[in-house]
Design a protein around this motif. Structure first.
Motif, mmCIF file in Angstrom:
data_model
loop_
_atom_site.group_PDB
_atom_site.id
_atom_site.type_symbol
_atom_site.label_atom_id
_atom_site.label_comp_id
_atom_site.label_asym_id
_atom_site.label_seq_id
_atom_site.Cartn_x
_atom_site.Cartn_y
_atom_site.Cartn_z
ATOM 1 N N LEU A 1 3.215 -7.957 8.040
ATOM 2 C CA LEU A 1 2.650 -6.648 7.714
ATOM 3 C C LEU A 1 1.244 -6.882 7.171
ATOM 4 C CD1 LEU A 1 5.745 -4.913 6.054
ATOM 5 C CD2 LEU A 1 5.057 -4.968 8.465
ATOM 6 N N PRO B 1 -1.908 -4.341 7.320
ATOM 7 C CA PRO B 1 -2.578 -3.110 7.766
ATOM 8 C C PRO B 1 -4.087 -3.147 7.543
ATOM 9 C CG PRO B 1 -1.530 -2.736 5.651
ATOM 10 C CD PRO B 1 -1.164 -4.153 6.058
ATOM 11 N N ARG C 1 -1.848 -1.292 0.787
ATOM 12 C CA ARG C 1 -1.473 -0.238 1.743
ATOM 13 C C ARG C 1 -0.051 -0.400 2.269
ATOM 14 N NH1 ARG C 1 -6.852 -0.944 5.355
ATOM 15 N NH2 ARG C 1 -8.353 -0.155 3.842
ATOM 16 N N THR C 2 0.496 -1.594 2.161
ATOM 17 C CA THR C 2 1.858 -1.821 2.631
ATOM 18 C C THR C 2 2.834 -1.104 1.709
ATOM 19 O OG1 THR C 2 1.292 -3.966 3.589
ATOM 20 C CG2 THR C 2 3.605 -3.585 3.067
ATOM 21 N N THR C 3 3.750 -0.321 2.292
ATOM 22 C CA THR C 3 4.687 0.471 1.506
ATOM 23 C C THR C 3 6.079 -0.132 1.539
ATOM 24 O OG1 THR C 3 5.394 1.891 3.344
ATOM 25 C CG2 THR C 3 3.372 2.533 2.158
ATOM 26 N N ASP D 1 8.714 1.458 2.406
ATOM 27 C CA ASP D 1 9.315 1.882 3.675
ATOM 28 C C ASP D 1 8.881 0.977 4.828
ATOM 29 O OD1 ASP D 1 10.748 3.930 2.553
ATOM 30 O OD2 ASP D 1 9.277 5.489 3.040
ATOM 31 N N ASP D 2 7.628 0.507 4.795
ATOM 32 C CA ASP D 2 7.181 -0.442 5.820
ATOM 33 C C ASP D 2 8.055 -1.693 5.813
ATOM 34 O OD1 ASP D 2 5.030 1.210 6.528
ATOM 35 O OD2 ASP D 2 3.642 0.197 5.149
ATOM 36 N N VAL D 3 8.317 -2.206 4.617
ATOM 37 C CA VAL D 3 9.103 -3.430 4.502
ATOM 38 C C VAL D 3 10.546 -3.185 4.920
ATOM 39 C CG1 VAL D 3 9.897 -5.223 2.927
ATOM 40 C CG2 VAL D 3 7.592 -4.290 2.680
ATOM 41 N N GLY E 1 11.638 -1.003 6.983
ATOM 42 C CA GLY E 1 11.672 -0.864 8.432
ATOM 43 C C GLY E 1 11.602 -2.202 9.142
ATOM 44 N N ALA E 2 10.743 -3.094 8.647
ATOM 45 C CA ALA E 2 10.625 -4.415 9.259
ATOM 46 C C ALA E 2 11.911 -5.219 9.072
ATOM 47 C CB ALA E 2 9.439 -5.157 8.652
#
Length: 375
Positions: free
Chosen positions: A333, A335, A356-358, A360-362, A364-365
């Protein structure tokens, strides 16, 4: 147990001499240098292969058969020109007097200090025709391939060995055997409740620490991630050095509080910071469902063990330090506004790209990672 060099009178390996490789850096650096070390093993099959580097990462590689012995040298901050010779004098069991060094290999940097440190060893201990291998460094009289900043770290050193010895090596040599590591979990630093062990196969390891503030995702994000994972049926194990124990303790306490407000659960949050040595950390990762961490040495250990991981990059491009194999297992990740973005890897404040990494991003990954074993 350390491999003891055999007697020079009766062992053909001894007659092939000692090959010493200098890489006096941290865990991630040691692991990214494994393909080059394996290339040296192929180039000098009868030699005693010694790594000059910190005893922690070096010892792990020795016990896994990557090198035969370790000469303790620490050059993470800077390396003195007499560091290798001084270490050889201090640790005569590693390089016994009279043992010829047939090749000294600079896997540490471009010089001149590191190259001169090896030149000094060859001046004192080198066999007839001994070779100094490394990137070109006129100050040390070293003629080798030109240094380039635009190359991934693994390939930098593997290509050096290929060019100077002809031996094959590459990213596929990164992997370490994931079997038979020591018991991974050590007692928690603090025990606010019953001590429960996380369960292999359903554990997600979180490593909040990094060498600088610019590479550390905020503690509040780690807390929210840990709580979300427990809510989703995962055990969470926090790892870190003793110096990072305050951060992991904060994350553990706050995540447990969030979990407690949600009602009873069989899942746990375990804090092992300062309680796991490298072998235990490897054992933990070898059995875990996944790792989440920043741009730090633990990421390279997960790559070596083929443990799925989600990697959070900020100031540094993953093109240089990202995973070199099994990309489907190790999503990054990052961004960044463009591939050319570069922040300050030594900065005190969290890098804006990393920020910027959230959560939810983590999550999801993690959900998209291929299945490793039944949870």
């Amino acid at each position: 147990m350390r491999t003891v060099p055999p007697s020079p009178e009766d062992d053909p390996g001894t007659r092939a001499g000692v090959v010493l490789a200098l890489r006096a850096l941290g865990l991630g650096d040691a692991l990214t240098g494994v393909p080059a070390l394996r290339g040296l093993r192929r180039a000098f099959p009868g030699a005693h292969l010694v790594l000059a580097g910190p005893s922690g990462p070096g010892g792990l590689l020795r016990r896994r058969g990557v090198v035969d012995d370790v000469l303790p040298v620490d050059g993470v901050a800077a390396i003195a020109e007499d560091a290798v010779v001084a270490a050889a004098h201090e640790h005569p069991a590693v390089l016994p007097p009279g043992w010829p060094v047939v090749a000294a290999v600079n896997l540490h940097g471009r010089g001149p200090q590191s190259a001169l440190a090896l030149r000094g060893l060859l001046d004192e201990r080198g066999a007839d025709g001994a070779r100094l291998l490394g990137h070109a460094c006129p100050a040390a009289g070293l003629d080798g391939p030109a240094w380039s900043d635009d190359v991934a770290e693994v390939e930098r050193w593997a290509s050096l060995v290929r060019a100077t010895t002809g031996a094959p090596c590459g990213p596929e040599d990164l992997r370490l055997d994931a079997a038979a590591w020591p018991t991974p979990l050590a007692p928690e630093r603090t025990a606010p409740g019953p001590a429960e062990a996380a369960r292999p196969g359903r554990t997600v390891v979180l490593h909040p620490g990094a060498a600088s503030g610019s590479r550390r995702w905020p503690a509040s994000c780690w807390t929210a991630l840990a709580a979300a994972l427990v809510a989703g049926g995962r055990d969470v194990v926090l790892t870190g050095s003793a110096a990072e124990a305050d951060v992991t303790a904060e994350v553990a306490v706050r995540a447990r509080a969030v979990v407690a407000r949600s009602g009873p659960t069989s899942c746990v949050v375990v804090d092992t910071a300062g309680r796991c040595d490298l072998e235990q950390l490897a054992g933990l990762l070898a059995g875990a469902r996944a790792l989440v961490c920043g741009d730090t040495g633990v990421a390279h250990l997960a790559t070596a063990l083929a443990t799925p991981s989600v990697l959070l990059f900020g100031p540094t491009s993953p093109a240089a330090w990202g995973p070199a194999v099994d990309h489907h297992l190790h999503p990054v990740l990052w961004p960044a506004p463009s591939a050319a973005y570069r922040g300050d890897p030594h900065g005190a404040a969290v890098d804006p790209v990393l920020a910027r990494t959230t959560v939810d991003d983590v999550l999801g990954a993690l959900a998209a990672l291929p299945a490793r074993r039944a949870a």
